[in-house]
Scaffold this motif. Sequence first.
Motif, PDB file in Angstrom:
ATOM      1  N   ASP A 123       0.737  -1.155  -0.046  1.00 48.14           N
ATOM      2  CA  ASP A 123       0.013   0.000  -0.012  1.00 48.14           C
ATOM      3  C   ASP A 123       0.951   1.174   0.041  1.00 48.14           C
ATOM      4  O   ASP A 123       0.205   2.208  -0.462  1.00 48.14           O
ATOM      5  CB  ASP A 123      -0.819   0.105   1.266  1.00 48.14           C
ATOM      6  CG  ASP A 123      -2.113  -0.857   1.261  1.00 48.14           C
ATOM      7  OD1 ASP A 123      -2.390  -1.454   0.019  1.00 48.14           O
ATOM      8  OD2 ASP A 123      -2.934  -1.071   2.232  1.00 48.14           O
ATOM      9  N   LEU A 124       2.076   1.271   0.190  1.00 51.64           N
ATOM     10  CA  LEU A 124       2.961   2.297   0.643  1.00 51.64           C
ATOM     11  C   LEU A 124       3.286   2.893  -0.735  1.00 51.64           C
ATOM     12  O   LEU A 124       3.364   2.027  -1.798  1.00 51.64           O
ATOM     13  CB  LEU A 124       4.204   1.927   1.240  1.00 51.64           C
ATOM     14  CG  LEU A 124       4.261   1.743   2.683  1.00 51.64           C
ATOM     15  CD1 LEU A 124       5.439   1.262   3.357  1.00 51.64           C
ATOM     16  CD2 LEU A 124       3.857   2.918   3.543  1.00 51.64           C
ATOM     17  N   PRO A 125       3.748   4.049  -0.952  1.00 49.14           N
ATOM     18  CA  PRO A 125       4.223   4.812  -2.148  1.00 49.14           C
ATOM     19  C   PRO A 125       5.364   4.114  -2.608  1.00 49.14           C
ATOM     20  O   PRO A 125       6.186   3.664  -1.490  1.00 49.14           O
ATOM     21  CB  PRO A 125       4.336   5.901  -2.071  1.00 49.14           C
ATOM     22  CG  PRO A 125       3.457   6.506  -0.911  1.00 49.14           C
ATOM     23  CD  PRO A 125       3.308   5.374   0.116  1.00 49.14           C
ATOM     24  N   GLU A 126       5.729   3.938  -3.894  1.00 49.37           N
ATOM     25  CA  GLU A 126       6.938   3.013  -4.272  1.00 49.37           C
ATOM     26  C   GLU A 126       8.176   3.635  -3.551  1.00 49.37           C
ATOM     27  O   GLU A 126       9.054   2.678  -3.128  1.00 49.37           O
ATOM     28  CB  GLU A 126       7.161   3.125  -5.730  1.00 49.37           C
ATOM     29  CG  GLU A 126       8.132   2.330  -6.331  1.00 49.37           C
ATOM     30  CD  GLU A 126       8.105   2.299  -7.905  1.00 49.37           C
ATOM     31  OE1 GLU A 126       8.924   1.634  -8.377  1.00 49.37           O
ATOM     32  OE2 GLU A 126       7.226   2.836  -8.598  1.00 49.37           O
ATOM     33  N   ARG A 127       8.528   4.952  -3.544  1.00 48.62           N
ATOM     34  CA  ARG A 127       9.441   5.499  -3.093  1.00 48.62           C
ATOM     35  C   ARG A 127       9.830   5.413  -1.656  1.00 48.62           C
ATOM     36  O   ARG A 127      10.805   4.875  -1.108  1.00 48.62           O
ATOM     37  CB  ARG A 127       9.565   7.015  -3.327  1.00 48.62           C
ATOM     38  CG  ARG A 127      11.085   7.646  -2.639  1.00 48.62           C
ATOM     39  CD  ARG A 127      11.233   8.900  -3.184  1.00 48.62           C
ATOM     40  NE  ARG A 127      11.847   8.912  -4.480  1.00 48.62           N
ATOM     41  CZ  ARG A 127      12.247  10.162  -5.267  1.00 48.62           C
ATOM     42  NH1 ARG A 127      11.761  11.098  -4.789  1.00 48.62           N
ATOM     43  NH2 ARG A 127      12.659   9.736  -6.397  1.00 48.62           N
ATOM     44  N   THR A 128       8.443   5.440  -0.847  1.00 50.42           N
ATOM     45  CA  THR A 128       8.774   5.096   0.593  1.00 50.42           C
ATOM     46  C   THR A 128       8.852   3.657   0.797  1.00 50.42           C
ATOM     47  O   THR A 128       9.685   3.313   1.840  1.00 50.42           O
ATOM     48  CB  THR A 128       7.027   5.279   1.148  1.00 50.42           C
ATOM     49  OG1 THR A 128       6.955   6.704   0.859  1.00 50.42           O
ATOM     50  CG2 THR A 128       7.186   5.290   2.660  1.00 50.42           C
ATOM     51  N   ARG A 129       8.182   2.859   0.234  1.00 45.50           N
ATOM     52  CA  ARG A 129       8.464   1.510   0.083  1.00 45.50           C
ATOM     53  C   ARG A 129       9.949   0.951  -0.009  1.00 45.50           C
ATOM     54  O   ARG A 129      10.499  -0.043   0.645  1.00 45.50           O
ATOM     55  CB  ARG A 129       7.718   0.535  -0.906  1.00 45.50           C
ATOM     56  CG  ARG A 129       7.733  -0.794  -0.777  1.00 45.50           C
ATOM     57  CD  ARG A 129       6.629  -1.748  -1.463  1.00 45.50           C
ATOM     58  NE  ARG A 129       6.731  -1.429  -2.732  1.00 45.50           N
ATOM     59  CZ  ARG A 129       5.520  -0.886  -3.398  1.00 45.50           C
ATOM     60  NH1 ARG A 129       4.723  -0.635  -2.922  1.00 45.50           N
ATOM     61  NH2 ARG A 129       5.708  -0.489  -4.745  1.00 45.50           N
ATOM     62  N   ASP A 130      10.590   1.552  -1.134  1.00 50.62           N
ATOM     63  CA  ASP A 130      11.943   1.298  -1.457  1.00 50.62           C
ATOM     64  C   ASP A 130      12.802   1.796  -0.382  1.00 50.62           C
ATOM     65  O   ASP A 130      13.973   1.053   0.000  1.00 50.62           O
ATOM     66  CB  ASP A 130      12.392   2.074  -2.575  1.00 50.62           C
ATOM     67  CG  ASP A 130      11.499   1.195  -4.137  1.00 50.62           C
ATOM     68  OD1 ASP A 130      11.101   0.083  -3.963  1.00 50.62           O
ATOM     69  OD2 ASP A 130      11.629   1.911  -5.015  1.00 50.62           O
ATOM     70  N   VAL A 131      12.803   3.063   0.115  1.00 46.22           N
ATOM     71  CA  VAL A 131      13.390   3.434   1.228  1.00 46.22           C
ATOM     72  C   VAL A 131      13.380   2.565   2.561  1.00 46.22           C
ATOM     73  O   VAL A 131      14.399   2.186   3.107  1.00 46.22           O
ATOM     74  CB  VAL A 131      12.932   4.917   1.812  1.00 46.22           C
ATOM     75  CG1 VAL A 131      13.823   5.449   2.963  1.00 46.22           C
ATOM     76  CG2 VAL A 131      13.510   5.826   0.634  1.00 46.22           C
ATOM     77  N   SER A 186      10.350   7.353   8.128  1.00 45.09           N
ATOM     78  CA  SER A 186       9.590   7.705   9.285  1.00 45.09           C
ATOM     79  C   SER A 186       8.138   7.263   8.871  1.00 45.09           C
ATOM     80  O   SER A 186       7.297   6.370   9.390  1.00 45.09           O
ATOM     81  CB  SER A 186       9.794   8.870   9.565  1.00 45.09           C
ATOM     82  OG  SER A 186      10.934   9.235  10.225  1.00 45.09           O
ATOM     83  N   ARG A 187       7.670   7.394   7.535  1.00 48.41           N
ATOM     84  CA  ARG A 187       6.393   7.574   7.121  1.00 48.41           C
ATOM     85  C   ARG A 187       5.925   5.843   7.172  1.00 48.41           C
ATOM     86  O   ARG A 187       5.006   5.532   7.416  1.00 48.41           O
ATOM     87  CB  ARG A 187       6.157   8.310   5.557  1.00 48.41           C
ATOM     88  CG  ARG A 187       6.094   9.482   5.633  1.00 48.41           C
ATOM     89  CD  ARG A 187       5.653  10.160   4.331  1.00 48.41           C
ATOM     90  NE  ARG A 187       5.724  11.617   4.589  1.00 48.41           N
ATOM     91  CZ  ARG A 187       6.338  12.299   3.455  1.00 48.41           C
ATOM     92  NH1 ARG A 187       6.697  11.748   2.382  1.00 48.41           N
ATOM     93  NH2 ARG A 187       6.406  13.624   3.541  1.00 48.41           N
TER      94      ARG A 187
END
Length: 173
Positions: free
Chosen positions: A121-129, A159-160
């Motif tokens: 469900d996370l945005p791709e960049r957030t998931r990758d980080v 953090s998100r």
Amino acid sequence: MSEFTPAQLGLRIASLVQDHGKALVQFFDRHASNKSDVPDLVQDVYLKLTKADVPINFDHPGRYLLSVARSVLIDHHRRHKARYTHSHGELTDDVPDTGLSIERVLDGKAMAERMQAALLDLPERTRDVFALRTLRGLKMADVATAMQISLSTAEKHHSRALAYLAEQLVDFR
């Protein structure tokens, strides 16, 4: 060593085994772990003799035959040992307690499924980080470099991700 024709060799071996065959069977009967293997072991002696250079003159033909029989028996034991035929333990109904109840295992599975869904469900960049930092164990500076973003941006995405996962997995605390 011998220079027998195949026919002469066959007669020589047949004579040797005929003269000492009873002793050969008795030897295997005494030393074989499974008595039903005795005929096969005797046959293996025949085969080994046909492949060997049988001496023309024997000082002690019975001893020669028993030395071949010992060799066959050793090979037989090695084959059985390699197949682990006698090394299996008895099966018992006593299953050791691992300390994990069925409920705990099912909760763990449900939590893993929920976490996977939350990560997707996370945005791709957030998931990758999150994946680079938490799952791969990279330092935050290396994550920022790998993703070509600033360190503060990488920290915000991480953090998100942590906050969202904590919110999604709150029932499992």
